[in-house]
Design an enzyme around this catalytic site. Structure first.
Site, short mmCIF file in Angstrom:
data_model
loop_
_atom_site.label_atom_id
_atom_site.label_comp_id
_atom_site.label_asym_id
_atom_site.label_seq_id
_atom_site.Cartn_x
_atom_site.Cartn_y
_atom_site.Cartn_z
N PRO A 23 0.84 -1.20 0.00
CA PRO A 23 0.00 0.00 0.00
C PRO A 23 0.88 1.25 0.00
O PRO A 23 1.93 1.27 0.65
CB PRO A 23 -0.79 -0.10 1.31
CG PRO A 23 -0.50 -1.45 1.86
CD PRO A 23 0.72 -1.97 1.21
N HIS A 24 0.46 2.26 -0.74
CA HIS A 24 1.27 3.47 -0.82
C HIS A 24 0.37 4.68 -1.05
O HIS A 24 -0.74 4.56 -1.56
CB HIS A 24 2.31 3.36 -1.94
CG HIS A 24 1.73 2.95 -3.26
ND1 HIS A 24 1.41 1.63 -3.54
CD2 HIS A 24 1.40 3.66 -4.35
CE1 HIS A 24 0.91 1.56 -4.76
NE2 HIS A 24 0.90 2.78 -5.28
#
Length: 167
Positions: free
Chosen positions: A65-66
Site C-alpha cells: 500500500p502506498h
C-alpha cells in the site's frame, strides 16, 4: 535508493494481529501517524483511496500500500508481518501476510516511483519472502529488508546447502 533511507526498526511490526485488510491498513496508518506526526485518519483515508483504484496486493502473499501525503518531507516506510494471512484482493487471489506501506511527500514525483519500484523489486524475490517469514523479531526483519542480514535473520536454505556441500 536503499530501504535504510525510508525504514527504521521502529517502523517494523514482527507479528501484527489483524482480522482483515482494513484493520491492517488502519493499524499501520496509526503507527505511521506516530512516526510521521501526520493524523492517522488522514493516512488511512489516503491508503484506502489508493486501494479503491486497485488492490496493492501484488502477489506471493505481499501487499505494498502506498500514498502521497501532505505533511511529510521524505519517504516513510513501514513493514508488518501478519500473524495470520488476510484477504487483500491480491492479483493472484492469495491472502497477504507481508505488508510494506510506503508514504511519500505530496510533491514527490519520480522519487515516489523509484521508491515504489525498489520495494516492488525486493518483494518479487521469492527468497526475500521466505526470509521475512522465517525471521525472528524486528531486528532480523530489518536486516532482511535492508540487505544487512545478520545471524538473527533466517538463512537462505539454498545458500546453507551449498555452503555445506562446499565444506
Amino acid at each position: 535508493m536503499n530501504l535504510k533511507d525510508v525504514l527504521d526498526t521502529n517502523a517494523i511490526v514482527a507479528n501484527l494481529k489483524v482480522g482483515g485488510k482494513k484493520q491492517a491498513l488502519s493499524e499501520l496508518a496509526r503507527r505511521a501517524g506516530q512516526l510521521s506526526g501526520v493524523n492517522a485518519r488522514e493516512i488511512l483515508a489516503s491508503l484506502l483511496e489508493r486501494e479503491r483504484l486497485g488492490s496493492t496486493g501484488v502477489g506471493m502473499g505481499v501487499a505494498i500500500p502506498h500514498a502521497k501525503l501532505a505533511g511529510i518531507d521524505r519517504p516513510i516506510g513501514l513493514f508488518a508481518r501478519l500473524d495470520s494471512p488476510v484477504d487483500f484482493d491480491a492479483v493472484d487471489d492469495q491472502p497477504v501476510d507481508l505488508i510494506f506501506v510506503l508514504l511519500v511527500p505530496e510533491t514527490a514525483g519520480a522519487d515516489h516511483l523509484k521508491a515504489l519500484a525498489r520495494v516492488s523489486r525486493l518483494f518479487r524475490q521469492r527468497k526475500i519472502g521466505a526470509r521475512l517469514r522465517g525471521a525472528r523479531g524486528k531486528d532480523a526483519l530489518y536486516a532482511v529488508l535492508t540487505g544487512s542480514e545478520t545471524d538473527t535473520a533466517a538463512p537462505d536454505t539454498k545458500q546453507v546447502a551449498s555452503q555445506s556441500r562446499a565444506s
